[in-house]
Design an enzyme around this catalytic site. Structure first.
Site, short mmCIF file in Angstrom:
data_model
loop_
_atom_site.label_atom_id
_atom_site.label_comp_id
_atom_site.label_asym_id
_atom_site.label_seq_id
_atom_site.Cartn_x
_atom_site.Cartn_y
_atom_site.Cartn_z
CG ASN A 1 -1.81 1.15 1.35
OD1 ASN A 1 -1.78 2.04 0.50
ND2 ASN A 1 -2.62 1.19 2.38
NE ARG B 1 -6.00 1.65 -0.05
CZ ARG B 1 -5.96 2.82 0.56
NH1 ARG B 1 -4.82 3.27 1.05
NH2 ARG B 1 -7.04 3.54 0.69
CG HIS C 1 -12.93 3.58 3.49
ND1 HIS C 1 -13.63 4.58 4.12
CD2 HIS C 1 -11.62 3.77 3.81
CE1 HIS C 1 -12.79 5.36 4.79
NE2 HIS C 1 -11.58 4.89 4.61
CG HIS D 1 -14.20 1.95 7.09
ND1 HIS D 1 -13.41 0.85 6.83
CD2 HIS D 1 -13.32 2.96 7.35
CE1 HIS D 1 -12.13 1.17 6.94
NE2 HIS D 1 -12.05 2.46 7.24
CG LEU D 2 -17.93 4.49 11.99
CD1 LEU D 2 -18.79 4.60 13.25
CD2 LEU D 2 -18.38 5.49 10.93
NE ARG E 1 -9.97 12.43 4.88
CZ ARG E 1 -9.96 11.17 4.49
NH1 ARG E 1 -10.87 10.72 3.66
NH2 ARG E 1 -9.05 10.34 4.94
CD GLU F 1 -8.94 -0.99 4.41
OE1 GLU F 1 -8.51 -0.65 5.53
OE2 GLU F 1 -9.25 -0.19 3.53
P1 ADP Z 1 -7.24 5.12 9.64
O1 ADP Z 1 -8.40 5.66 8.88
O2 ADP Z 1 -6.08 6.07 9.72
O3 ADP Z 1 -6.86 3.70 9.30
P2 ADP Z 1 -8.17 3.97 12.14
O4 ADP Z 1 -9.14 3.03 11.53
O5 ADP Z 1 -6.97 3.42 12.81
O6 ADP Z 1 -7.76 5.11 11.15
O7 ADP Z 1 -8.99 4.82 13.22
C1 ADP Z 1 -8.43 5.81 14.02
C2 ADP Z 1 -9.44 6.18 15.10
O8 ADP Z 1 -9.78 4.98 15.80
C3 ADP Z 1 -8.96 7.19 16.11
O9 ADP Z 1 -9.92 8.20 16.28
C4 ADP Z 1 -8.83 6.39 17.41
O10 ADP Z 1 -9.27 7.11 18.50
C5 ADP Z 1 -9.71 5.19 17.20
N1 ADP Z 1 -9.10 4.01 17.81
C6 ADP Z 1 -8.14 3.24 17.27
N2 ADP Z 1 -7.76 2.26 18.13
C7 ADP Z 1 -8.50 2.42 19.24
C8 ADP Z 1 -8.59 1.73 20.50
N3 ADP Z 1 -7.85 0.66 20.78
N4 ADP Z 1 -9.48 2.21 21.41
C9 ADP Z 1 -10.25 3.27 21.14
N5 ADP Z 1 -10.20 3.95 19.98
C10 ADP Z 1 -9.34 3.55 19.05
#
Ligand code: ADP
Length: 395
Positions: A7, A90, A179, A207-208, A240, A383
Site C-alpha cells: 500500500n 492497493r 474504502h 467504516h469509522l 475532513r 484490508e
Molecule cells: P485510519 O483511517 O487512519 O486507518 P483507524 O481506523 O486506525 O484510522 O482509526 C483511528 C481512530 O480509531 C482514532 O480516532 C482512534 O481514537 C480510534 N481508535 C483506534 N484504536 C483504538 C482503541 N484501541 N481504542 C479506542 N479507539 C481507538
C-alpha cells in the site's frame, strides 16, 4: 502461497507478507518519510522488530529495504525472494474502468494512469509502488485491488450529481466511493453471520476510522456510499469536513483571501472533529477532553454520531429496510460509547443494544440484544487480507 501486499502512499509504504493458506501475517511493516530521509519499521511474526533509519530517496529504494528485511538472516521470514509468489497492490482510484481487481499488465498500468486525474495524490504513488516492485521482482505476478471497485455497482440515481450531464460524460464527475475493500470484506462477513448468503439481504457497513464512510449493500452489492468524487465527502471525519454546502468554499476564499486549493486543504486537513473541537482528530483524546468538560469536544462527538445515524437512516430508506448493521475500523471496532450513541438514534428501527457485549473492543461480536429487530455487529476489517484473497483468487 506467500502474498506480498503493498500500500504505497506519496511518502510512505505499508506492507504485509501473508501466507494465503493459513491467512496468517508472516511479517508486516512500514516505510516512512520516503524522499525526505527514510525509516523502516519491520515486524516479523515471532521475532524481534527491526526499526532503522535508511536513506530512501524513492519508493524503489524503500521496496528494496523491505525485501532485504524480509530475507534478512536475523529479522527475515523467508529464505529468498523466490518465496514471494504474488504481489497485491492497493490502488486508490480505478474510475469507471475497474469494477473488479485485475492482474497487472502494461494495459492495466496505462488505464490506472488515466485515473490519475481523479486521485492526483494517491494513484501516482500507487503506480510508483507497482513499478518499484516490478523492477525488483520482474517475474512475480501482481494484482491491482481498487478502493473504488466495490462501489461500481451503485445505480446511476445514487452516483450522479445534480450537475450538467456533460460534466459526467466528459470529465467523469460522479460519486465513486472509497474504502471499497473494507466495505466488501465486512459486508460479506456480515451477510455470512446473519445467514443470508445468496438470499435477499440489506446491510449497512459503518467504516469509522480517521477516514470514515458508510455503505448500503443490497444482496452483496454496494448500492450507495457516503464518500463521493473524493474521500472528502460524506461523514465528518478526523480532519475532513465531510459534506458541506459547496458555496462555503467560495465564501471562505473571499474571507480568508486564500485560493480554492488552500481552502480545500483546510477542508481536508484542519476540519472535521479536530477543527470543531480544537483538540484532536483522535477520538480517544476527544472523549478525554469531553469528560473533562470541554464543550467543543462534546459537540464534535455529537455531530459525528448524529451524522452517522442520519446516514444509516437514509440507507435504510434507500433499501426499504435493513437486516443488519456492522461497525468497523478504529472507532467502529473499539469505541463502544460511540456505537451506543449512534444506536440510540435507531430505536425506530427496533434496534436495541446489549450493553455488556457492546463493551467488547477489537473483536467480532454481535452487540444487538436478542430482541433487536436489526442485528448489529462489530466486525474487524482487514484490508490487507482482503487484498491477499483477491490476489490469490485472480492468480
Ligand atoms: P485510519 O483511517 O487512519 O486507518 P483507524 O481506523 O486506525 O484510522 O482509526 C483511528 C481512530 O480509531 C482514532 O480516532 C482512534 O481514537 C480510534 N481508535 C483506534 N484504536 C483504538 C482503541 N484501541 N481504542 C479506542 N479507539 C481507538
Amino acid at each position: 502461497m506467500n502474498v506480498f501486499v503493498v500500500n504505497c502512499g506519496s511518502s510512505s509504504l505499508k506492507y504485509q507478507l501473508i501466507d494465503s493458506d493459513t491467512e496468517e501475517v508472516i511479517a508486516k511493516g512500514l516505510c516512512e518519510r520516503i524522499g525526505i530521509d527514510g525509516s523502516l519499521t519491520h515486524k516479523p511474526t515471532g521475532k524481534d522488530n527491526l526499526v532503522k533509519k535508511c536513506d530512501m530517496p524513492d519508493h524503489k529504494s524503500a521496496v528494496s529495504y523491505v525485501l532485504d528485511a524480509l530475507t534478512d538472516p536475523v529479522y527475515g521470514v523467508i529464505g529468498d525472494l523466490s518465496e514471494i509468489d504474488a504481489v497485491g497492490h492497493r490502488i486508490v482510484h480505478g474510475g469507471e474502468r475497474f469494477a473488479n481487481s485485475v492482474v497487472i499488465n502494461d494495459e492495466v498500468i496505462r488505464a490506472i494512469e488515466e485515473c490519475n486525474d481523479l486521485a492526483p495524490l494517491h494513484n501516482p504513488a500507487n503506480l510508483i509502488g507497482i513499478s518499484a516492485c516490478q523492477a525488483l521482482m520482474p517475474d512475480v505476478p501482481m494484482v491491482a485491488v481498487f478502493d473504488t471497485a466495490f462501489h461500481q455497482t451503485m445505480p446511476k440515481k445514487a452516483y450522479l450529481y445534480g450537475l450538467p450531464y456533460e460534466y459526467y460524460d466528459e470529465y467523469k464527475v460522479r460519486k465513486y466511493g472509497f474504502h471499497g475493500t473494507s466495505h466488501s470484506f465486512v459486508s460479506k462477513r456480515l451477510i455470512e453471520l446473519i445467514g443470508k448468503e445468496g438470499q435477499d439481504s440489506k446491510v449497512i457497513v459503518c467504516h469509522l476510522g480517521n477516514g470514515s464512510s458508510i455503505s448500503a449493500v443490497r444482496n452483496g452489492e454496494s448500492v450507495d456510499t457516503s464518500m463521493g468524487f473524493t474521500p472528502l465527502d460524506g461523514l465528518i471525519m478526523g480532519t475532513r469536513s465531510g459534506s458541506i454546502d459547496p458555496a462555503v468554499v467560495q465564501f471562505l476564499c473571499g474571507k480568508l483571501n486564500r485560493s480554492v486549493d488552500e481552502v480545500l486543504t483546510i477542508l481536508n486537513k484542519q476540519s472535521g472533529v479536530e477543527g470543531i473541537s480544537g483538540v484532536s482528530s483522535d477520538f480517544r483524546d476527544l472523549e478525554k477532553a469531553s469528560n473533562e468538560g470541554n464543550e467543543r469536544a462534546t459537540t464534535a462527538l455529537e455531530i459525528f454520531t448524529y451524522r452517522v445515524a442520519q446516514y444509516i437512516g437514509s440507507y435504510a430508506a434507500s433499501m426499504n429496510g435493513v437486516d443488519a448493521i456492522a461497525f468497523t475500523a478504529g472507532i467502529g471496532e473499539n469505541n463502544g460509547k460511540i456505537r451506543k450513541a449512534i444506536c440510540d438514534y435507531l430505536g425506530y428501527l427496533g434496534i436495541t443494544i446489549d450493553d455488556e457485549a457492546n463493551q467488547t473492543a477489537g473483536e467480532e461480536i454481535r452487540i444487538s440484544a436478542a430482541d433487536s429487530k436489526v442485528d448489529v455487529y462489530v466486525i474487524p476489517t482487514n484490508e490487507e487480507l482482503a487484498i491477499a484473497r483477491e490476489t490469490v483468487a485472480l492468480l
